[in-house]
Design a protein around this motif. Structure first.
Motif, mmCIF file in Angstrom:
data_model
loop_
_atom_site.group_PDB
_atom_site.id
_atom_site.type_symbol
_atom_site.label_atom_id
_atom_site.label_comp_id
_atom_site.label_asym_id
_atom_site.label_seq_id
_atom_site.Cartn_x
_atom_site.Cartn_y
_atom_site.Cartn_z
ATOM 1 N N GLN A 3 27.431 -46.383 42.555
ATOM 2 C CA GLN A 3 27.544 -44.624 43.276
ATOM 3 C C GLN A 3 26.302 -44.342 42.691
ATOM 4 O O GLN A 3 25.672 -44.069 41.640
ATOM 5 N N LYS A 4 25.698 -43.179 43.794
ATOM 6 C CA LYS A 4 24.439 -42.711 43.580
ATOM 7 C C LYS A 4 24.592 -41.598 42.564
ATOM 8 O O LYS A 4 23.474 -41.390 41.807
ATOM 9 N N SER A 5 25.847 -41.030 42.435
ATOM 10 C CA SER A 5 26.112 -39.853 41.402
ATOM 11 C C SER A 5 26.162 -40.242 40.056
ATOM 12 O O SER A 5 26.179 -39.467 38.867
ATOM 13 N N HIS A 6 26.470 -41.496 39.781
ATOM 14 C CA HIS A 6 26.467 -42.178 38.441
ATOM 15 C C HIS A 6 25.245 -41.671 37.460
ATOM 16 O O HIS A 6 24.093 -41.961 38.001
ATOM 17 N N TYR A 7 25.571 -41.449 36.179
ATOM 18 C CA TYR A 7 24.242 -40.926 35.477
ATOM 19 C C TYR A 7 23.339 -41.868 35.163
ATOM 20 O O TYR A 7 22.200 -41.451 34.745
ATOM 21 N N THR A 8 23.714 -43.204 35.174
ATOM 22 C CA THR A 8 22.568 -44.128 35.015
ATOM 23 C C THR A 8 21.487 -44.093 36.213
ATOM 24 O O THR A 8 20.473 -44.608 35.723
ATOM 25 N N ASN A 9 21.814 -43.476 37.088
ATOM 26 C CA ASN A 9 20.671 -43.481 38.271
ATOM 27 C C ASN A 9 20.025 -42.225 38.262
ATOM 28 O O ASN A 9 19.299 -41.922 39.506
ATOM 29 N N ILE A 10 20.327 -41.410 37.392
ATOM 30 C CA ILE A 10 19.358 -40.297 37.211
ATOM 31 C C ILE A 10 18.115 -40.333 36.365
ATOM 32 O O ILE A 10 18.363 -41.089 35.409
ATOM 33 N N THR A 49 26.658 -32.011 29.778
ATOM 34 C CA THR A 49 27.999 -31.511 29.701
ATOM 35 C C THR A 49 29.066 -32.442 30.063
ATOM 36 O O THR A 49 28.942 -33.397 31.043
ATOM 37 N N PHE A 50 29.980 -32.666 29.036
ATOM 38 C CA PHE A 50 30.904 -33.880 29.209
ATOM 39 C C PHE A 50 32.443 -33.242 28.779
ATOM 40 O O PHE A 50 32.536 -32.197 28.158
ATOM 41 N N LYS A 51 33.417 -34.085 29.340
ATOM 42 C CA LYS A 51 34.787 -33.735 28.941
ATOM 43 C C LYS A 51 35.367 -34.915 28.217
ATOM 44 O O LYS A 51 35.206 -36.088 28.462
ATOM 45 N N ILE A 52 36.094 -34.583 26.942
ATOM 46 C CA ILE A 52 37.004 -35.508 26.404
ATOM 47 C C ILE A 52 38.035 -36.219 27.190
ATOM 48 O O ILE A 52 38.702 -35.461 27.638
ATOM 49 N N LEU A 103 30.131 -34.994 33.111
ATOM 50 C CA LEU A 103 30.322 -33.958 34.076
ATOM 51 C C LEU A 103 28.684 -33.360 34.941
ATOM 52 O O LEU A 103 28.703 -33.533 36.051
ATOM 53 N N LYS A 104 27.847 -33.152 34.006
ATOM 54 C CA LYS A 104 26.611 -32.807 34.491
ATOM 55 C C LYS A 104 25.430 -33.387 33.610
ATOM 56 O O LYS A 104 25.642 -33.325 32.256
ATOM 57 N N ILE A 105 24.481 -33.473 34.019
ATOM 58 C CA ILE A 105 23.062 -33.732 33.262
ATOM 59 C C ILE A 105 22.132 -32.626 33.899
ATOM 60 O O ILE A 105 22.036 -32.619 34.901
ATOM 61 N N ASN A 106 21.889 -31.843 32.960
ATOM 62 C CA ASN A 106 20.917 -30.758 33.219
ATOM 63 C C ASN A 106 21.914 -29.916 34.137
ATOM 64 O O ASN A 106 23.014 -29.570 33.485
ATOM 65 N N ASP A 107 21.548 -29.339 35.234
ATOM 66 C CA ASP A 107 22.548 -28.796 36.013
ATOM 67 C C ASP A 107 22.912 -29.520 37.455
ATOM 68 O O ASP A 107 23.373 -28.883 38.090
ATOM 69 N N PHE A 118 25.523 -32.295 39.020
ATOM 70 C CA PHE A 118 26.633 -32.831 38.679
ATOM 71 C C PHE A 118 26.660 -34.345 39.082
ATOM 72 O O PHE A 118 25.924 -34.988 39.898
ATOM 73 N N VAL A 119 27.237 -35.162 37.887
ATOM 74 C CA VAL A 119 27.149 -36.410 37.793
ATOM 75 C C VAL A 119 28.642 -37.152 37.800
ATOM 76 O O VAL A 119 29.631 -36.224 37.479
ATOM 77 N N SER A 120 28.504 -38.286 37.810
ATOM 78 C CA SER A 120 29.958 -38.933 37.234
ATOM 79 C C SER A 120 29.725 -40.066 36.411
ATOM 80 O O SER A 120 28.568 -40.614 35.987
ATOM 81 N N GLY A 121 30.661 -40.808 36.133
ATOM 82 C CA GLY A 121 30.757 -41.840 35.094
ATOM 83 C C GLY A 121 31.066 -41.458 33.623
ATOM 84 O O GLY A 121 31.635 -40.223 33.383
ATOM 85 N N THR A 122 31.455 -42.705 32.707
ATOM 86 C CA THR A 122 32.094 -42.361 31.433
ATOM 87 C C THR A 122 31.021 -42.972 30.491
ATOM 88 O O THR A 122 30.317 -43.734 30.715
#
Length: 673
Positions: free
Chosen positions: A84-91, A99-102, A120-124, A126-130
């Motif tokens: 997924q393009k929105s996955h945080y490893t692709n940022i 920003t993350f949620k437990i 949830l977010k890297i900087n400002d 929106f991203v996805s992933g665990t």
């Protein structure tokens, strides 16, 4: 009874095959999508061409099974979050805050509280992933709540692969849960943000926490309360290491993990207690709905862990089939639940999933045959014979896999199950009553003390069985290819029992020959000589394995036993039977090459030979430039006994000199080729 007559069983087998192909062959998402669409179109055309025919052609079945395999491959790809393009490893932008949620509370270790978090977010952005969150323990640390949202300035860190052969691969384990990195911080460096969203898992945790806080106000001993938390709330974090070890040695550790056994007992209790509802109009339907709702309430109470959720789903289908007026088959019911769960493909590689479904299939397949071996007339004897046959059937299915993963076999498993399982229904039912009464603060202390005594007796029985060391077989090693052929032999023997024909005997013989061939191959492979430089902080450990013996060269005494890290995993994996230890010398001849060891003394004057390897250990105060110029080694190796500042300086020197540099702290144990 022939399993191949059940369509859903076939479909589940082909789905599993597709998941394995997708996981191990890395077939691209594009190709898996094209194959799925093409097979779906072909299947639809075959259906249209044969709508007037009563029986579907063989081509329809073949294409349907191929489509199921392709769905398994497609499912692996579509669930791969990295695609997924929105996955945080692709940022690629530099990270200033996250920003993350437990998402889930994991079992802590001695130094960190651990959590599974949703990014949830890297900087400002929106991203996805665990990811994995490690919170450093201190006196002020409190448990973070599920669904709580936090902001941190810490960056992601990689998850280290195993540094020694035979060590558990925690990185691969997390990757199968789509966790590829971790954040390590302290609680005072987290900023909690406001959020109004609450998940079912969050509600479950709050109920769980509330009930646990109420239980603490009653006179339960520490070990007894820990077992109650495990049995009824699904929380095993507070179980002491000695108590957990006792349950493992006694073959009763499955009692502490809320799973299919507990949910099945809850189902039987509810089915009995709610049976009067069948006398009213639509009673069976009302009873079924009530049982399903109450089972899921129990699942929520125990934290909705993956094992509880899949067991509750399976027994929900069993409940519906039990109380329906249509003829059903248990194999179909179990296969349907497995098929549904495997649409989340990485569950296939979960040890709990494998063990639970192997146990259920073994019980359904073998227990009806085992129980016919003896038909006792007395009800009490028949009751215990039933439990014994169920236990044996389950063990036949899970024993090879259990030994493969955990390397031990408790010989008295049947005794602990015969003693505890008959009373587990009472313990669970009474425990639910204890939880209800304690939650509304009307639990009499006398009742709490009585339940405390019951759990104490169960712990004492487990402790006695666990102390029978002569019946505990540990440090057993099984290779994966051996595991496959063992199951091949088991299945062929079951097939012979169900179909006593010459063809079945031939299959058994071929399976046995295959197993013997694999065992001989593995024995020859394990007999090869091997030199290994292990990694351990502050210590130097060089090992030489010949046949079933391991000789350790080290100047420390802390690794003198076979069960210590990092030797325990290696000795099990290599089926090593004896270990000896000797002081480390300065020179070794390894596979026609010389190894020179330079220790804290810093002495390396050699004039009679040229070393191929130089091992720097215990932070010698040397000028590495001068060493390289004087003896011209082919490779520099450093182990875990050196200071990091020294290692960094040596690495820079080797880079300048263009000499290979190997650090066991980064690359793992060095295996001399």
């Amino acid at each position: 009874m022939k399993l191949n007559h059940f369509i859903i069983v076939k479909l589940t087998v082909f789905l599993i095959l597709g998941i394995c192909l997708g996981y191990f062959l890395n077939i691209s998402l594009l190709w898996s999508t094209i194959i799925c669409c093409a097979l779906l179109c072909i299947l639809f055309v075959i259906y249209l061409l044969n709508t007037s025919s009563f029986n579907s052609p063989k081509s329809f079945g073949i294409v349907a099974f191929l489509l199921t395999v392709s769905i398994g491959i497609f499912s692996v790809n579509i669930h791969n979050q990295k695609l997924q393009k929105s996955h945080y490893t692709n940022i690629t932008t530099p990270t200033t805050h996250i920003t993350f949620k437990i998402q889930d509370v994991l079992k802590p270790n001695a130094y960190y509280d651990k959590y599974k978090i949703q990014i949830l977010k890297i900087n400002d952005e929106f991203v996805s992933g665990t990811s994995l969150l490690n919170i450093k323990k201190d006196s002020l640390t409190t448990t973070l709540n599920v669904d709580a949202v936090y902001l941190t300035s810490e960056d992601f860190k990689g998850i280290s692969p195993p540094l020694n052969p035979g060590q558990f691969n925690y990185k691969a384990y997390l990757a199968r849960q789509y966790i590829y990195s971790q954040i390590t911080t302290s609680q005072n460096k987290l900023l909690q943000l406001q959020t109004s969203k609450v998940s079912l898992t969050g509600i479950s945790q709050r109920i769980n926490t509330y009930v646990n806080s109420k239980l603490k106000t009653y006179p339960f001993d520490t070990d007894q309360r820990a077992v109650i938390n495990a049995l009824l709330l699904g929380q095993r974090q507070n179980i002491s290491e000695p108590l957990y070890t006792n349950y493992t040695k006694a073959g009763a550790v499955h009692i502490l993990a809320v799973s299919g056994l507990h949910v099945g007992i809850i189902l039987l209790l509810l089915n009995y207690l709610l049976s009067p509802l069948e006398r009213v109009k639509h009673g069976k339907l009302i009873k079924t709905i009530c049982i399903v709702i109450l089972m899921w309430c129990f699942a929520i109470l125990t934290g909705l862990s993956p094992s509880v959720s899949r067991a509750t789903l399976m027994f929900t289908l069993v409940t519906i089939s039990m109380n329906s007026n249509r003829p059903t088959n248990t194999f179909n019911t179990v296969a349907i639940s497995a098929f549904i769960l495997l649409l989340h493909p990485m569950l296939l590689f979960d040890v709990g999933f494998q063990l639970s479904y192997l146990a259920v299939f073994s019980i359904v397949l073998l227990q009806p045959k085992l129980i016919l071996l003896w038909l006792p007339k007395h009800k009490v004897v028949r009751f215990f014979w039933n439990i014994l046959t169920v236990t044996l059937a389950a063990q036949i299915g899970v024993l090879p896999l259990s030994v493969y993963y955990f390397h031990q076999f408790p010989g008295l498993f049947f005794l602990s199950n015969l003693i505890i399982i008959p009373f587990l229904g009472f313990i669970l039912g009474f425990g639910v009553l204890i939880i209800i009464l304690s939650s509304i603060e009307v639990l009499p202390n006398l009742l709490a003390e009585f339940y405390n005594k019951i759990i104490g007796i169960m712990n004492a029985i487990v402790n006695w069985i666990a102390n029978q060391d002569q019946f505990i077989f540990s440090s057993i090693s099984i290779e994966f290819n051996t595991l496959i052929f063992i199951y091949g032999v088991i299945l062929s023997l079951i097939y012979l029992y169900l179909n006593p024909k010459f063809k079945s005997v031939t299959i058994v013989l071929f399976a046995c020959i295959g197993l013997q061939t694999v065992l001989i191959y593995n024995k020859n492979a394990a007999s090869e000589s091997e030199w290994v430089l292990f990694h351990k902080n502050r210590e130097n450990i060089l090992g030489h394995k010949t046949l079933n013996h391991l000789n350790i060269y080290s100047n420390t005494d802390t690794i003198s036993t076979i069960n210590s890290y990092p030797l325990s995993g290696y000795t099990i994996a290599k089926a090593t039977q004896t270990v000896t230890q000797q002081p480390m010398d300065n020179v070794y001849r390894i596979k026609n090459r010389n190894l020179l060891i330079v220790d804290s003394s810093g002495v390396y004057n050699v004039s009679t030979f040229k070393p191929h390897y130089v091992l720097l250990t215990h932070s010698p105060k040397i000028n590495l430039n001068r060493l390289i110029d004087s003896i011209s080694p082919n490779e520099i190796i450093v182990d875990g006994s050196n200071y990091k500042s020294y290692i960094n300086r040596w690495e820079a020197t080797c880079k300048t000199k263009k000499i290979p540099f190997y650090q066991t702290g980064k690359k793992g144990a060095y295996i001399f080729k």
